[in-house]
Design an enzyme around this catalytic site. Structure first.
Site, PDB file in Angstrom:
ATOM      1  N   SER A   1      82.123 -67.885   7.321  1.00 29.75           N
ATOM      2  CA  SER A   1      81.006 -68.086   6.380  1.00 29.75           C
ATOM      3  C   SER A   1      79.956 -66.975   6.471  1.00 29.75           C
ATOM      4  O   SER A   1      80.233 -65.834   6.168  1.00 29.75           O
ATOM      5  CB  SER A   1      80.398 -69.462   6.624  1.00 29.75           C
ATOM      6  OG  SER A   1      79.371 -69.707   5.702  1.00 29.75           O
TER       7      SER A   1
ATOM      8  N   ASP B   1      76.813 -66.690  -0.031  1.00 34.26           N
ATOM      9  CA  ASP B   1      77.061 -66.363   1.379  1.00 34.26           C
ATOM     10  C   ASP B   1      78.484 -65.796   1.497  1.00 34.26           C
ATOM     11  O   ASP B   1      79.182 -65.643   0.493  1.00 34.26           O
ATOM     12  CB  ASP B   1      76.831 -67.591   2.275  1.00 34.26           C
ATOM     13  CG  ASP B   1      77.897 -68.650   2.119  1.00 34.26           C
ATOM     14  OD1 ASP B   1      78.399 -68.812   0.992  1.00 34.26           O
ATOM     15  OD2 ASP B   1      78.235 -69.323   3.110  1.00 34.26           O
TER      16      ASP B   1
ATOM     17  N   ASP C   1      81.535 -66.741   2.357  1.00 34.77           N
ATOM     18  CA  ASP C   1      82.719 -67.402   1.789  1.00 34.77           C
ATOM     19  C   ASP C   1      82.402 -68.128   0.482  1.00 34.77           C
ATOM     20  O   ASP C   1      83.251 -68.842  -0.055  1.00 34.77           O
ATOM     21  CB  ASP C   1      83.349 -68.358   2.804  1.00 34.77           C
ATOM     22  CG  ASP C   1      82.454 -69.533   3.144  1.00 34.77           C
ATOM     23  OD1 ASP C   1      81.222 -69.370   3.136  1.00 34.77           O
ATOM     24  OD2 ASP C   1      82.988 -70.622   3.419  1.00 34.77           O
TER      25      ASP C   1
ATOM     26  N   ASP D   1      80.628 -70.673  -0.555  1.00 35.86           N
ATOM     27  CA  ASP D   1      80.466 -72.106  -0.832  1.00 35.86           C
ATOM     28  C   ASP D   1      78.993 -72.416  -1.101  1.00 35.86           C
ATOM     29  O   ASP D   1      78.657 -73.506  -1.540  1.00 35.86           O
ATOM     30  CB  ASP D   1      81.034 -72.989   0.297  1.00 35.86           C
ATOM     31  CG  ASP D   1      80.458 -72.681   1.663  1.00 35.86           C
ATOM     32  OD1 ASP D   1      79.781 -71.645   1.818  1.00 35.86           O
ATOM     33  OD2 ASP D   1      80.696 -73.473   2.595  1.00 35.86           O
TER      34      ASP D   1
HETATM   35 MG    MG Z   1      79.633 -70.689   3.720  1.00 34.87          MG
END
Ligand code: MG
Length: 453
Positions: free
Chosen positions: A97, A239, A241, A243
């Site tokens: 992340s 961010d 990744d 999400d």
């Molecule tokens: Mg994330």
């Protein structure tokens, strides 16, 4: 019981120190034994992504799984793929992340696309401990590259927002992908919505040059500047990744996650004329204020997006999310979804105009956040002590201890995974928020100093 490998966001570690190809291989076998059948796998843009993905894939195949490699895509895109393909029994996302580039992680996705339940992670940890035996040569799995998961993910999002409204608004957005997993999907989404995008940090180079991948105000200084000087309608940042999403207003103001959460909650409830919104106890009261004003109801949970998602499923909620920019739209899927959040915010400004005006219309609250060191063995006694002190006050024990005051609240909460104790205090003015934060900090410090256990 097996040793705990999975933290709140999967298994994380520093590459070739605690996150190694050996760990990936052995964990891959455990995950494969747990899921069986076809397992999807994907990674974010980290340089170590291929190494860990290959190790986990080898483990999955060694125990007979068919590996479907979706390439480099956002976490919610693999979640959407797993959810929409019935023959896929689960997924593995290789990501850390927002952590620095030397980290990577392994995160498991259940067959319905949600983050794996803790009890299932425990089963995988148990299998990891046993070290699952490999299958005979004739039963080993295969690996296929699957193209198009990113495109179908974006298409699904486009079909879930008011595209006509967004397209005809001729919006201009500045987009910051943090050189992460959204480098392809985020610009594609904006072009499909006829949003003119000025895109920065959309190079999947693996080392995140540009800025660290946690979307904080400090890390997004360039995005803020460009949004202001380009006279754009909005700045959008993901961010690592993707999400999560945070926004910059048309005036160049950083929008904190609780404010975008409140705006999106208000939009969801107004549209339906009511409904339930799920958020952790740590979220600002501004969310409840706007939801109640629009005729809805807030349900509080413990901190953590899987808990929020699970509660949303159980209560048939219309929206949910966290104050870190991780928002969950059940019409898309029960997980935090960065691209869906961006599309919904574009719909908001296409319908309502200036994002700055929207933010300014929210009730004002001030939050004081403190973090203290707290040894794990003193946690329980400290919580009992704090409950005793506040016995006559209105409290909520959903996660830690929340003390509710007529003009705000304080949340006292030990971390489950680190030796840390958090104190959040929110009030209508900064002075009160700070005063209460300091009051509890003193109490916690005194307790830790005087008590042995
Ligand atoms: Mg994330």
């Amino acid at each position: 019981m097996a040793n705990r490998l999975f933290g709140t966001n999967g298994v994380r570690g520093i590459i070739n120190e605690d996150m190694t190809s050996e760990l990936g291989l052995r964990l891959g076998k455990a995950i494969g034994e747990f899921f069986g059948g076809s397992v999807a796998i994907a990674s974010d843009t980290r340089v170590s992504g291929d190494m860990i993905k290959s190790a986990v894939s080898a483990g999955l195949m060694a125990v007979g799984c068919r590996v479907l490699d979706l390439g480099t895509i956002p976490t919610p895109a693999i979640q959407y793929f797993v959810k929409t393909h019935d023959h896929v029994s689960g997924g593995v996302m290789i990501t850390a992340s927002h952590n620095p580039p030397e980290f990577n992680g392994i995160k498991c996705i259940a067959a319905d696309g949600t983050e794996l339940h803790r009890s299932d992670e425990e089963q995988i940890e148990g299998k990891y401990e046993e070290d699952v035996p490999c299958k005979p040569w004739s039963e080993v799995g295969t690996r296929d590259e699957v193209l198009g998961a990113a495109d179908s993910y974006v298409d699904a999002i486009v079909s879930l927002v008011d595209t006509e409204k967004i397209r005809s608004a001729n919006l201009v957005a500045v987009l910051d992908c943090a050189n992460g997993a959204s480098y392809y999907t985020a610009p594609l989404l904006l072009s499909k919505l006829n949003v003119r995008a000025i895109t920065i940090n959309a190079n999947p180079q693996g080392e995140f040059p540009g800025h660290p991948s946690e979307p904080t105000e400090e890390n997004l200084a360039t995005l803020i500047e460009i949004t202001k000087y380009a006279n754009a309608n909005i700045g959008i940042a993901h961010d690592g990744d993707a999400d999560r999403t945070v926004f910059i207003t048309d005036q160049g103001q950083f929008v904190s996650g609780d404010k975008s959460l409140a705006l999106m909650a208000e939009m969801a409830v107004s549209k339906k004329g009511g409904g339930k919104v799920v958020t952790p106890v740590s979220s600002s009261s501004m969310v409840e204020d706007v939801v109640v004003r629009a005729g809805g109801e807030v349900i509080y949970t413990a901190v953590g997006s899987p808990v929020v998602a699970r509660k949303m499923i159980d209560t048939d909620a219309i929206f949910g999310g966290e104050e870190n920019g991780g928002l969950i739209f059940p019409e898309q899927q029960y997980c935090r979804d960065g691209a869906m959040t961006a599309a919904k915010m574009l719909e908001y400004i296409a319908k309502n105009g200036s994002l700055q005006d929207g933010i300014d219309s929210l009730p004002a609250y001030f939050t004081d956040k403190r973090k203290l060191e707290c040894p794990a063995e003193k946690r329980e006694a400290l919580m009992e002590h704090l409950k005793g002190i506040n016995a006559s006050r209105r409290t909520d024990s959903t996660d830690g201890l929340k003390i509710i005051y007529p003009d705000g609240w304080a949340l006292l909460r030990p971390s489950g995974t680190e030796q840390i104790f958090r104190i959040y205090s929110e009030a209508k003015d900064a002075e009160t928020a700070e005063k209460r934060g300091a009051y509890y900090e003193d109490i916690v410090k005194d307790f830790l100093k005087t008590r042995k256990t």
